[in-house]
Design a protein around this motif. Structure first.
Motif, PDB file in Angstrom:
ATOM      1  N   ALA A  66       0.839  -1.194   0.000  1.00  0.00           N
ATOM      2  CA  ALA A  66       0.000   0.000   0.000  1.00  0.00           C
ATOM      3  C   ALA A  66       0.874   1.244   0.000  1.00  0.00           C
ATOM      4  CB  ALA A  66      -0.899   0.010   1.219  1.00  0.00           C
ATOM      5  N   THR A  67       0.463   2.215  -0.731  1.00  0.00           N
ATOM      6  CA  THR A  67       1.238   3.439  -0.806  1.00  0.00           C
ATOM      7  C   THR A  67       0.990   4.287   0.423  1.00  0.00           C
ATOM      8  OG1 THR A  67      -0.549   4.569  -1.889  1.00  0.00           O
ATOM      9  CG2 THR A  67       1.060   3.460  -3.301  1.00  0.00           C
ATOM     10  N   SER A  96      -2.415   5.894   0.139  1.00  0.00           N
ATOM     11  CA  SER A  96      -3.604   5.107   0.462  1.00  0.00           C
ATOM     12  C   SER A  96      -3.667   4.813   1.958  1.00  0.00           C
ATOM     13  CB  SER A  96      -3.633   3.809  -0.348  1.00  0.00           C
ATOM     14  OG  SER A  96      -2.596   2.969   0.081  1.00  0.00           O
ATOM     15  N   LEU A 118      -7.526  -5.324  -7.508  1.00  0.00           N
ATOM     16  CA  LEU A 118      -7.178  -3.954  -7.163  1.00  0.00           C
ATOM     17  C   LEU A 118      -5.864  -3.562  -7.816  1.00  0.00           C
ATOM     18  CD1 LEU A 118      -8.087  -3.520  -3.427  1.00  0.00           C
ATOM     19  CD2 LEU A 118      -9.344  -2.883  -5.476  1.00  0.00           C
ATOM     20  N   GLU A 119      -4.903  -4.489  -7.727  1.00  0.00           N
ATOM     21  CA  GLU A 119      -3.607  -4.217  -8.350  1.00  0.00           C
ATOM     22  C   GLU A 119      -3.792  -3.867  -9.820  1.00  0.00           C
ATOM     23  OE1 GLU A 119      -0.518  -4.326  -6.814  1.00  0.00           O
ATOM     24  OE2 GLU A 119      -1.724  -4.431  -4.971  1.00  0.00           O
ATOM     25  N   ARG A 166      -5.144  -0.542 -10.274  1.00  0.00           N
ATOM     26  CA  ARG A 166      -4.159   0.506 -10.020  1.00  0.00           C
ATOM     27  C   ARG A 166      -3.206   0.646 -11.207  1.00  0.00           C
ATOM     28  NH1 ARG A 166      -3.283  -1.400  -4.259  1.00  0.00           N
ATOM     29  NH2 ARG A 166      -5.152  -0.560  -3.317  1.00  0.00           N
ATOM     30  N   ASP A 194      -3.924   0.208 -14.169  1.00  0.00           N
ATOM     31  CA  ASP A 194      -4.625   0.962 -15.198  1.00  0.00           C
ATOM     32  C   ASP A 194      -4.682   2.432 -14.859  1.00  0.00           C
ATOM     33  OD1 ASP A 194      -4.963  -1.320 -16.502  1.00  0.00           O
ATOM     34  OD2 ASP A 194      -7.068  -1.619 -15.981  1.00  0.00           O
ATOM     35  N   GLY A 195      -4.163   2.775 -13.670  1.00  0.00           N
ATOM     36  CA  GLY A 195      -4.122   4.173 -13.284  1.00  0.00           C
ATOM     37  C   GLY A 195      -5.410   4.691 -12.680  1.00  0.00           C
ATOM     38  N   GLY A 225      -7.787   5.985  -9.977  1.00  0.00           N
ATOM     39  CA  GLY A 225      -7.593   6.661  -8.692  1.00  0.00           C
ATOM     40  C   GLY A 225      -8.330   5.909  -7.605  1.00  0.00           C
ATOM     41  N   LEU A 226      -8.127   6.339  -6.369  1.00  0.00           N
ATOM     42  CA  LEU A 226      -8.762   5.691  -5.240  1.00  0.00           C
ATOM     43  C   LEU A 226     -10.277   5.662  -5.398  1.00  0.00           C
ATOM     44  CD1 LEU A 226      -8.156   4.424  -2.547  1.00  0.00           C
ATOM     45  CD2 LEU A 226      -8.458   6.653  -1.491  1.00  0.00           C
ATOM     46  N   GLU A 278     -11.380   3.364  -8.045  1.00  0.00           N
ATOM     47  CA  GLU A 278     -11.132   2.004  -7.593  1.00  0.00           C
ATOM     48  C   GLU A 278     -12.321   1.511  -6.758  1.00  0.00           C
ATOM     49  OE1 GLU A 278      -7.151   1.447  -5.915  1.00  0.00           O
ATOM     50  OE2 GLU A 278      -8.146   0.422  -4.274  1.00  0.00           O
TER      51      GLU A 278
END
Lengths: 434, 288, 276
Positions: free
Chosen positions: B2-3, B6, C171-172, C175, C177-178, C180-181, C184
């Protein structure tokens, strides 16, 4: 178009003003027959008192007590009128939780209240709760079964006679049990009965120094007699029977005798609910020749909590619901036998009532023979016939009631039950600072 | 993985729940702690602060305290035993191909929707009443003496009532677990000549371990605070007074708020000890 | 399912399952039947099963005495209100616990569950006093808040265990694919999470509907739900089985019907991580 606007405007105004003047009172009451009848007559009250609206909170007795006590002890102000008994009224009044009801208007006629009822609901001479119905206890019995047993019930029987009659009436094959008594644990259930009964056996809760007396011979006699009577001639499951359960048993013909509240008389003689209505007789609660009878004294009464935000409307309601006019209203709609009994002398002077209610005289005699200020054979420091008017009583008596109920269920012996009760009461009384 | 970004977002998302639960826990807890050191008896008009541990000592040394803990354990243990055992058997049965499976499942889960007060009232009056109850009618029809359930077998009666309410929950969770069982594995075992019992012991039960722990954990949390069922049926008589009920008697029936609050605090401590113990055991099962 | 089943065996299991199912359901059925009897028939020995004169009288009596619709509306408002509020708070919390776990996640979860351990009656006075202080006694707002807090730990846990089963690779991929939160959550997670959320909502409604301590001690009229309604029919004077049955039927029917219609959704997500 304009007309329509004007119409809506006046309607809205009317609603607003109506809302501004209508006061809503919330009444907490028990789900007993007489109270449900009162609830049914709400329309009559609202018609004669425009501007007061009534909200009912009708609950089972235990839930009601729990909610009302908690609300009043925390000053919640959720109720404007509460239904309480003779036990609570003086204790709560002493804490300034109730408003005085000395001035309920000329029509109320405070002097007409039976003295025993008025005294039990007053604190330092001021009335804090107005009696809605009053009761003592008496023997209700099946005249047909009594005749079949070849016995005759005296007007004032002894405990010995009760046992003799119970033996003669019991017929287990036909599920007829000689005597039905309260066994369900609770200070207002089995302990009300047993405390009143113990008075006639010469027992008492506390001596003059507030020492519990369950180690006395008189209490042993009381409990042993009760257990023997119930085990030999009582219905199965008696340890879970309270007033309501016994009422159902008696109405369906399972009991030869039932010693309980006088208000039950109108239920057991009412042919629509009771299968034995035509064959019910009444007698005073039994004694042992010691000068005290085993009958109690109780009133369900209406009071205004100090936290009410509509005390005047609440007082108006109480004045209405506990007046002679209310009695007349019930008589007109439901018949004289169904009026709330036991509060006013005038009711027992009313020939119509006496004619319609064969139990009236016995009820009055029972009420008059109970003396809350001098309940026991030996002197005691407390008042109250089937209770002790101290705040700790409810808690102690409910636990003692559970012990005695367990004794009736055969889980502990009478000796052990009394020893446990004595230890528990001593512990609690010491902790309370006596 | 996780970044940092996040992580911060995650904290922000947890914050409301954590904050609200913290308030919900702390405000009553602190007030209760405070009350528990007071001599607080409204019916006597006594509101005296700072009595130290008097209430705790009284609560713990009273004769009813130990008994109430044993009663609580008996109740929780009894219900867990019945619901887990019954739940496993029922789940296995419902997993079999049967006609009208949907309807049967509806019948089985129905008690879960009944409010505790109602179920206690119905069982007490219409079934367990020794004169007018259905069980009594049944007993007399068979020529037996009717049993006074709530006085003669009070604990068993309450355990039955509560189990009836919680059996559906256990069954549902266990059924989902049973259904996720790899049927090929079972078949292989069957081919190898493993009997039904050994299949159950070696394949099904280990597979269900996790579901069983979940059932135990969740039910324990709810069962420790059982109240309505006791209030309605026995009112704490005949040895059915659990710790929760004892606290109720102190606070509501005796109106001794100080003493009752001390009891409440003791109950939380004990419940948390049980919970932590449970977590230790269960935690392993839940991690994986 | 490759297992072949003989008809005989299916017949036996069917009979057994139906017998047990009917036995478990019987108390409810009996209550409903009794509600249509007269008081005398309700206690008659031998009991009557179907061959009695069906009457609606008990329902009429109950309706006349209590404003059923108001209690019903309050129950609906409290159950739905507290559930929605709870979901709004719980979903983000459970999401972050499931997808961005830290060393303390498990401890926090356990702490949350432990808030359910305080016996309700022990904190009755504190809660009441706080509500009185803010003038919130007998308000739906307060009841919704309390019911939310009571059930929050359970629903966070339930959602957490459900979310954890959503594979992290998805989720990976998102992510990569760019996304955003927000995207997502909105486009990837939500669709996958819907069954779990639906199931959580249903469970929470059931729990809130049946909560019988707070709803009984903190309400009088304007927020009193069906639990208070039923308290006026338990053990009154005289015969009461038929009226009690009618009131009971009225109290449980709405939630029972909802439960039956939605049982598929309820069951699908009701795993609490029991399946791995």
């Amino acid at each position: 178009m304009k007309l329509k606007h004007a119409f809506w405007a006046t309607t809205a105004l009317g609603l607003l003003s109506g809302a501004a003047f209508a006061e809503t009172i919330t009444i907490a009451t028990v789900n007993n027959g007489d109270m449900i009848r009162m609830q049914g007559l709400t329309d009559a009250f609202e018609a004669s008192h425009p501007g007061i609206e009534v909200e009912w909170v009708t609950l089972e007795e235990n839930v009601l007590r729990q909610n009302v006590t908690t609300d009043i002890a925390t000053g919640g102000g959720q109720y404007d009128v509460v239904t309480i008994g003779q036990y609570e009224a003086p204790i709560w009044a002493a804490q300034n939780w109730l408003l005085s009801l000395d001035d309920l208007g000329a029509d109320y006629d405070i002097g007409d209240l039976l003295p025993a009822m008025r005294a039990g609901l007053s604190h330092e001479g001021t009335l804090y709760a107005s009696p809605f119905y009053g009761e003592s206890s008496m023997v209700m019995y099946r005249t047909d079964l009594m005749a079949a047993a070849g016995l005759e019930m005296p007007a004032a029987p002894t405990w010995t006679f009760i046992r003799e009659a119970a033996a003669a009436m019991t017929n287990r094959e036909q599920e007829i049990y000689g005597v039905c008594l309260r066994g369900k644990a609770g200070w207002g259930e089995n302990m009300a009965f047993l405390t009143a009964m113990s008075n006639s056996f010469g027992a008492r809760w506390f001596d003059a120094d507030w020492r519990p007396q369950f180690d006395s011979e008189a209490w042993a006699n009381t409990l042993n007699f009760y257990l023997d009577l119930m085990n030999s001639y009582g219905p199965p499951g008696a340890a879970n029977n309270g007033f309501n359960e016994n009422l159902a048993l008696f109405q369906t013909g399972h009991c030869g005798m039932w010693i309980d509240a006088t208000v039950a008389a109108s239920f057991v003689t009412n042919p629509t609910d009771s299968q034995v209505a035509a064959n019910v007789g009444f007698a005073l609660a039994p004694d042992n020749g010691l000068g005290r009878r085993g009958n109690w004294l109780w009133a369900w009464a209406l009071a205004v909590p100090a936290s009410s935000d509509a005390p005047d409307a609440a007082r108006q309601f109480i004045a209405w619901a506990t007046s002679s006019a209310y009695t007349a209203l019930v008589a007109e709609r439901e018949g004289w036998a169904n009026v709330p009994p036991g509060t006013r002398a005038s009711l027992y002077a009313n020939p119509e009532y006496l004619a319609a209610a064969p139990f009236a005289q016995m009820t009055l005699d029972s009420i008059l023979s109970a003396d809350p200020t001098n309940p026991t054979v030996d002197p005691v420091p407390y008042t109250g016939v089937q209770f002790v008017a101290i705040p700790e009583f409810a808690g102690i008596a409910t636990q003692v009631g559970q012990i005695f109920s367990a004794a009736l269920a055969g889980q502990v012996s009478a000796t052990d039950a009394l020893a446990q009760a004595q230890a528990l009461a001593t512990e609690e009384m010491e902790a309370a600072g006596y | 993985m996780a970044t940092h970004h996040s992580r911060i977002a995650a904290r922000a998302m947890m914050a409301p729940a954590v904050f609200l639960l913290l308030v919900w826990m702390l405000v009553p807890l602190i007030l209760t702690l405070y009350f528990s050191t007071m001599d607080y008896r409204p019916l006597r008009g006594i509101y005296e602060c700072c009595q130290g541990f008097d209430n705790y000592v009284r609560f713990v040394t009273s004769s009813s305290f130990l008994e109430s803990i044993l009663t609580t354990l008996r109740l929780v243990g009894g219900v867990l035993l019945i619901t887990v055992l019954g739940g496993v058997l029922l789940a296995l049965l419902l997993d079999q191909p049967i006609w009208g499976q949907g309807v049967v499942r509806i019948l089985v889960i129905a008690p879960f929707f009944v409010m505790p007060t109602v179920s206690a009232l119905v069982w007490k009056n219409m079934f367990m009443n020794p004169v007018n109850g259905l069980f009594a009618h049944l007993a007399t029809a068979l020529g037996l003496q009717p049993i006074d359930w709530l006085a003669e077998a009070p604990m068993l009666s309450i355990i039955l009532i509560v189990s009836w309410q919680w059996l559906p929950f256990a069954t549902l969770i266990l059924l989902t677990a049973v259904q996720s069982l790899d049927s090929e594995q079972l078949e292989a075992a069957e081919m190898d000549g493993a009997g039904a019992l050994s299949r159950f012991g070696h394949i099904i039960l280990p597979h269900l371990a996790r579901a069983i722990t979940v059932v135990i954990l969740i039910q324990t949390i709810f069962l420790l605070s059982i109240f309505a069922e006791i209030f309605v049926t026995t009112g704490g008589a005949f040895g059915t007074r659990t710790l929760t009920y004892l606290v109720y008697q102190r606070i509501i029936e005796s109106q001794n708020i100080g003493l009752g609050s001390a009891g409440g605090i003791i109950a939380v401590i004990l419940a948390n000890i049980i919970a932590i113990g449970l977590m230790r055991v269960v935690g392993k099962n839940l991690d994986a | 399912m490759a297992r072949s089943v003989t008809t005989r065996r299916k017949t036996i299991t069917t009979a057994l399952a139906w017998a047990i199912g009917l036995m478990i359901f019987f108390p409810i059925l009996w209550t409903v039947l009794t509600s249509f009897k007269t008081e005398a028939q309700a206690i008659s020995d031998p009991p009557v099963f179907l061959n009695f004169d069906w009457t609606l009288e008990n329902y009429a009596v109950v309706q006349e005495r209590s404003n059923y619709l108001r209690y019903l509306w309050n129950s609906v408002a409290l159950a739905v209100g507290s559930t929605l509020l709870g979901i709004v708070i719980a979903v983000p919390a459970a999401w972050s616990m499931a997808f961005v776990p830290s060393r303390r996640t498990k401890d926090i979860l356990m702490w949350m569950l432990s808030t359910k351990m305080l016996p309700a009656v022990g904190v009755l006075y504190p809660i009441r006093l706080v509500l009185i202080h803010f003038g919130l006694l007998d308000t739906k707002l307060a009841m919704i808040a309390i019911l939310t807090m009571i059930n929050l730990p359970i629903i966070i846990w339930m959602l957490y265990t459900y979310f954890r089963e959503i594979p992290g690779e998805i989720l990976e991929a998102a992510r990569m694919d760019g996304a955003g939160l927000r995207a997502e959550i909105l486009y990837v997670l939500t669709p996958m999470a819907i069954p779990g959320i639906a199931s959580t909502i249903l469970l929470n409604i059931i729990l809130a509907w049946n909560e019988a301590f707070w709803t009984l001690t903190l309400t009088t009229t304007s927020a009193a739900p069906l639990t208070a309604f039923i308290a006026s029919y338990s053990s009154p004077e005289g015969l009461f089985y038929a009226k009690l049955s009618a009131a009971s039927t009225m109290a449980i029917a709405p939630i029972l019907i909802m439960g039956w219609f939605s049982q598929k959704q309820l069951v699908r997500g009701l795993t609490f991580g029991a399946v791995k």
